[in-house]
Enzyme design. Structure first.
Site, PDB file in Angstrom:
ATOM      1  N   ARG A 117       0.826  -0.975  -0.006  1.00 46.72           N
ATOM      2  CA  ARG A 117       0.127  -0.031  -0.102  1.00 46.72           C
ATOM      3  C   ARG A 117       0.769   1.119   0.120  1.00 46.72           C
ATOM      4  O   ARG A 117       1.906   1.406   0.652  1.00 46.72           O
ATOM      5  CB  ARG A 117      -0.695   0.064   1.195  1.00 46.72           C
ATOM      6  CG  ARG A 117      -1.936   1.256   1.188  1.00 46.72           C
ATOM      7  CD  ARG A 117      -2.736   1.387   2.492  1.00 46.72           C
ATOM      8  NE  ARG A 117      -3.849   2.391   2.346  1.00 46.72           N
ATOM      9  CZ  ARG A 117      -4.286   2.891   3.129  1.00 46.72           C
ATOM     10  NH1 ARG A 117      -4.194   2.368   4.638  1.00 46.72           N
ATOM     11  NH2 ARG A 117      -5.166   4.008   3.117  1.00 46.72           N
ATOM     12  N   HIS A 118       0.598   2.128  -0.727  1.00 46.81           N
ATOM     13  CA  HIS A 118       1.359   3.382  -0.651  1.00 46.81           C
ATOM     14  C   HIS A 118       1.401   3.899   0.522  1.00 46.81           C
ATOM     15  O   HIS A 118       0.878   3.832   1.629  1.00 46.81           O
ATOM     16  CB  HIS A 118       0.396   4.526  -1.635  1.00 46.81           C
ATOM     17  CG  HIS A 118      -0.856   4.999  -1.120  1.00 46.81           C
ATOM     18  ND1 HIS A 118      -0.987   5.771  -0.096  1.00 46.81           N
ATOM     19  CD2 HIS A 118      -2.029   4.442  -1.703  1.00 46.81           C
ATOM     20  CE1 HIS A 118      -2.377   6.088   0.220  1.00 46.81           C
ATOM     21  NE2 HIS A 118      -3.078   5.184  -0.789  1.00 46.81           N
ATOM     22  N   GLY A 119       2.330   4.862   0.733  1.00 48.90           N
ATOM     23  CA  GLY A 119       2.591   5.727   1.879  1.00 48.90           C
ATOM     24  C   GLY A 119       1.703   6.509   2.220  1.00 48.90           C
ATOM     25  O   GLY A 119       0.593   6.808   1.523  1.00 48.90           O
ATOM     26  N   THR A 163      -0.937   9.806   3.069  1.00 45.84           N
ATOM     27  CA  THR A 163      -1.228  11.241   2.484  1.00 45.84           C
ATOM     28  C   THR A 163      -1.761  12.119   3.504  1.00 45.84           C
ATOM     29  O   THR A 163      -2.384  11.445   4.470  1.00 45.84           O
ATOM     30  CB  THR A 163      -1.909  11.095   1.001  1.00 45.84           C
ATOM     31  OG1 THR A 163      -3.392  10.735   1.684  1.00 45.84           O
ATOM     32  CG2 THR A 163      -1.432  10.122   0.033  1.00 45.84           C
ATOM     33  N   ARG A 202       0.360   9.027  -5.244  1.00 51.12           N
ATOM     34  CA  ARG A 202       0.750   8.380  -4.154  1.00 51.12           C
ATOM     35  C   ARG A 202       1.350   7.024  -4.094  1.00 51.12           C
ATOM     36  O   ARG A 202       2.213   6.788  -3.274  1.00 51.12           O
ATOM     37  CB  ARG A 202      -0.351   8.470  -3.256  1.00 51.12           C
ATOM     38  CG  ARG A 202      -1.734   7.761  -3.369  1.00 51.12           C
ATOM     39  CD  ARG A 202      -2.957   8.157  -2.944  1.00 51.12           C
ATOM     40  NE  ARG A 202      -3.955   7.503  -3.117  1.00 51.12           N
ATOM     41  CZ  ARG A 202      -4.929   7.825  -3.644  1.00 51.12           C
ATOM     42  NH1 ARG A 202      -4.640   9.020  -4.519  1.00 51.12           N
ATOM     43  NH2 ARG A 202      -6.193   7.352  -3.992  1.00 51.12           N
ATOM     44  N   GLU A 206      -7.130   2.894  -6.651  1.00 56.73           N
ATOM     45  CA  GLU A 206      -8.071   2.807  -5.754  1.00 56.73           C
ATOM     46  C   GLU A 206      -9.431   2.503  -6.182  1.00 56.73           C
ATOM     47  O   GLU A 206      -9.693   2.915  -7.481  1.00 56.73           O
ATOM     48  CB  GLU A 206      -8.079   3.839  -4.701  1.00 56.73           C
ATOM     49  CG  GLU A 206      -9.251   3.838  -3.737  1.00 56.73           C
ATOM     50  CD  GLU A 206      -8.960   2.440  -2.674  1.00 56.73           C
ATOM     51  OE1 GLU A 206      -9.398   1.258  -2.864  1.00 56.73           O
ATOM     52  OE2 GLU A 206      -8.206   2.444  -1.684  1.00 56.73           O
ATOM     53  N   ARG A 207     -10.587   2.026  -5.548  1.00 55.24           N
ATOM     54  CA  ARG A 207     -11.906   2.099  -6.184  1.00 55.24           C
ATOM     55  C   ARG A 207     -12.306   3.428  -6.441  1.00 55.24           C
ATOM     56  O   ARG A 207     -11.968   4.544  -5.704  1.00 55.24           O
ATOM     57  CB  ARG A 207     -12.773   1.353  -4.805  1.00 55.24           C
ATOM     58  CG  ARG A 207     -14.363   1.590  -5.160  1.00 55.24           C
ATOM     59  CD  ARG A 207     -15.029   0.750  -4.217  1.00 55.24           C
ATOM     60  NE  ARG A 207     -16.445   0.696  -4.406  1.00 55.24           N
ATOM     61  CZ  ARG A 207     -17.302   0.347  -3.521  1.00 55.24           C
ATOM     62  NH1 ARG A 207     -16.953   0.014  -2.449  1.00 55.24           N
ATOM     63  NH2 ARG A 207     -18.783   0.412  -3.865  1.00 55.24           N
TER      64      ARG A 207
END
Length: 215
Positions: free
Chosen positions: A10-12, A14, A60, A84-85
């Site tokens: 998963r991205h870092g 935000t 991101r 993402e959704r």
């Protein structure tokens, strides 16, 4: 049978993650903490053989993937299917704002109606079922492109949830009982078109460095 190893990330963090504002397809960059997490993630994976790095095209995820790519000399590939959704009219709002503006749709979302659609906004929303198919197909597609190799996929919380459910057989309608953490390391294998979960939610690399108070 060639087995593909997948490091699913998963991205870092935000700024919108920190304040619980729904991002969806809105393109939000990492904040300072997210950049720190991405650097720590890169250090944790530095010793691993990774044949390909693929990211969602939202910045991101792309920024996180670029940190992992670092000095490897590996070009980050992008895939919008790892986004993402899409939450339609919910995007950009705090959870409390969604509940106030769209009470019926919010209730269906929280009740895990997997075919419910949010109101459209700048983009048309996806149902959870549609999103699940997109996410899992994308992951399996990249695994098939690198049989017997190791790849890193950098995506979003919802994509990770879909992968977990696919690998463990957890029905889509059930509540999520597992954490999906920013910059976490989650390991899967794929063989014969099936995902298998190896380990979940690795975040030891994100612990702040401990300084001796006498130093």
């Amino acid at each position: 049978m060639l087995e593909t190893n997948i490091v699913l990330i998963r991205h870092g963090e935000t700024a919108w993650n920190a304040e619980r504002r729904l991002q969806g397809h809105i393109d939000i960059a990492l904040n300072a903490e997210g950049q720190r997490q991405a650097a720590a993630l890169a250090a944790a994976l530095a010793g691993e053989d990774i044949d390909a790095i693929v990211a969602s095209d939202l910045q991101r995820a792309l920024q996180t993937a670029q940190a992992v790519a670092g000095a490897r000399g590996v070009q980050v590939q992008t895939d919008p299917a790892l986004r993402e959704r899409c939450y339609g009219g919910f995007e950009g709002l705090l959870y409390a704002e969604i509940a106030e503006r769209f009470p019926l749709e919010f209730a269906r979302w929280q009740a895990r109606d997997i075919d419910a659609l949010m109101p459209s906004g700048a983009r048309s929303a996806e149902s959870f079922r549609q999103f699940y198919v997109r996410s899992v197909d994308a992951i399996l597609g990249w695994a098939a492109a690198y049989p017997g190799q190791s790849i890193a996929l950098v995506a979003h919380g919802g994509v990770l949830e879909c992968a977990y459910r696919a690998a463990t057989g957890l029905p889509l309608e059930t509540p999520r009982h597992f954490a999906v953490l920013n910059a976490s390391i989650n390991r899967f294998t794929v063989a014969n078109g099936k995902l298998r979960l190896v380990s979940w939610g690795g975040v030891a690399h994100l612990a702040p460095r401990v300084h001796d108070e006498l130093a």
